[in-house]
Design an enzyme around this catalytic site. Structure first.
Site, PDB file in Angstrom:
ATOM      1  N   CYS A  33       0.822  -1.206   0.000  1.00  0.00           N
ATOM      2  CA  CYS A  33       0.000   0.000   0.000  1.00  0.00           C
ATOM      3  C   CYS A  33       0.865   1.269   0.000  1.00  0.00           C
ATOM      4  O   CYS A  33       1.467   1.582  -1.021  1.00  0.00           O
ATOM      5  CB  CYS A  33      -0.978  -0.055   1.174  1.00  0.00           C
ATOM      6  SG  CYS A  33      -2.407   0.996   0.918  1.00  0.00           S
ATOM      7  N   HIS A  43      -3.356  -5.233   1.699  1.00  0.00           N
ATOM      8  CA  HIS A  43      -2.625  -5.507   2.944  1.00  0.00           C
ATOM      9  C   HIS A  43      -2.647  -6.999   3.289  1.00  0.00           C
ATOM     10  O   HIS A  43      -3.495  -7.416   4.081  1.00  0.00           O
ATOM     11  CB  HIS A  43      -3.294  -4.752   4.099  1.00  0.00           C
ATOM     12  CG  HIS A  43      -3.075  -3.281   4.083  1.00  0.00           C
ATOM     13  ND1 HIS A  43      -2.115  -2.670   4.856  1.00  0.00           N
ATOM     14  CD2 HIS A  43      -3.690  -2.304   3.401  1.00  0.00           C
ATOM     15  CE1 HIS A  43      -2.157  -1.366   4.655  1.00  0.00           C
ATOM     16  NE2 HIS A  43      -3.106  -1.110   3.780  1.00  0.00           N
ATOM     17  N   GLU A  94      -0.908  -8.544   5.275  1.00  0.00           N
ATOM     18  CA  GLU A  94      -0.630  -8.740   6.714  1.00  0.00           C
ATOM     19  C   GLU A  94      -1.893  -8.644   7.561  1.00  0.00           C
ATOM     20  O   GLU A  94      -1.889  -8.996   8.731  1.00  0.00           O
ATOM     21  CB  GLU A  94       0.432  -7.728   7.190  1.00  0.00           C
ATOM     22  CG  GLU A  94      -0.047  -6.309   7.452  1.00  0.00           C
ATOM     23  CD  GLU A  94      -0.295  -5.480   6.186  1.00  0.00           C
ATOM     24  OE1 GLU A  94      -0.220  -6.019   5.076  1.00  0.00           O
ATOM     25  OE2 GLU A  94      -0.600  -4.278   6.326  1.00  0.00           O
TER      26      GLU A  94
HETATM   27  N1  GLN Z   1      -3.637   6.364   1.181  1.00  0.00           N
HETATM   28  C1  GLN Z   1      -2.339   6.090   1.699  1.00  0.00           C
HETATM   29  C2  GLN Z   1      -1.274   6.882   0.945  1.00  0.00           C
HETATM   30  O1  GLN Z   1      -1.548   7.466  -0.036  1.00  0.00           O
HETATM   31  C3  GLN Z   1      -2.017   4.608   1.610  1.00  0.00           C
HETATM   32  C4  GLN Z   1      -2.991   3.844   2.445  1.00  0.00           C
HETATM   33  C5  GLN Z   1      -2.439   2.596   3.059  1.00  0.00           C
HETATM   34  O2  GLN Z   1      -1.237   2.380   3.135  1.00  0.00           O
HETATM   35  N2  GLN Z   1      -3.319   1.783   3.581  1.00  0.00           N
HETATM   36  O3  GLN Z   1      -0.151   6.921   1.365  1.00  0.00           O
END
Ligand code: GLN
Length: 186
Positions: free
Chosen positions: A79, A164, A166
């Site tokens: 992410c 994610h 995890e």
């Molecule tokens: N929206 C976050 C970003 O732009 C990422 C979200 C996440 O890691 N769950 O950094």
């Protein structure tokens, strides 16, 4: 095997728990001196990519981490970690990324989808997730797509997921990362 987990902000503890469950040691990277420890790989967790990037710069870690990844240190970014590896920040992975790609309504959702080489039914939790708009090099392999958008990819020793792994009770994605390290160091 010992994995460094970037622990500046975000969902790092869940990665550590999953690695411990797989019998792998971890240590947290919170300051410059932590980075000196020997490591077989790095996890950059989810969280807020702009904040993580800013702290990495402040701690003097940004360039050393970039160099180590460029020199072949295996890395797994989830992410925000995916965004960190893109040309928006560290730029070690040839991916064009759209941040907060699912908008407000669909900010967070769960699905199950196949991931190439990992499994047909991988659970995927998306939280204000990015997706990869396109891979910018033939070295970058697409591992998974959801609704026509790229959500996991691998380029050499770099692995990324927009979701994610995890946060779900399924260790296969992490096992793939460990296997990637073992194969490439063999
Ligand atoms: N929206 C976050 C970003 O732009 C990422 C979200 C996440 O890691 N769950 O950094």
């Amino acid at each position: 095997m010992k994995i460094a987990v970037l622990a500046l902000q975000g969902a790092f503890a869940e990665h550590e728990q999953m690695l411990h469950q797989l019998g792998v040691e971890t240590f947290e990277v919170r300051q410059f001196s932590d980075w000196q420890q020997p490591k077989d790989g790095l996890i950059i967790p989810g969280g807020e990519s702009t904040t993580q990037s800013k702290i990495l710069h402040e701690l003097g870690l940004f360039e050393v981490i970039r160099k180590d990844i460029q020199n072949g240190l295996p890395v797994f970014g989830t992410c925000a970690g995916l965004i960190l590896l893109s040309p928006m920040h560290l730029g070690t992975m040839d991916i064009e990324v759209r941040r907060n790609a699912y908008g407000r309504q669909l900010g967070s959702f769960h699905t199950v989808a196949p991931v190439s080489g990992i499994g047909e039914d991988i659970p995927m939790t998306f939280i204000r997730a990015p997706y990869i708009e396109q891979v910018l090099s033939a070295d970058c392999q697409i591992l998974a797509q959801v609704d026509g958008h790229i959500v996991a990819a691998q380029q050499g020793r770099q692995l990324v997921s927009a979701f994610h792994p995890e946060l779900d009770n399924d260790t296969r994605f992490h096992q793939h990362f460990l296997q990637m390290i073992r194969l490439q160091s063999a």
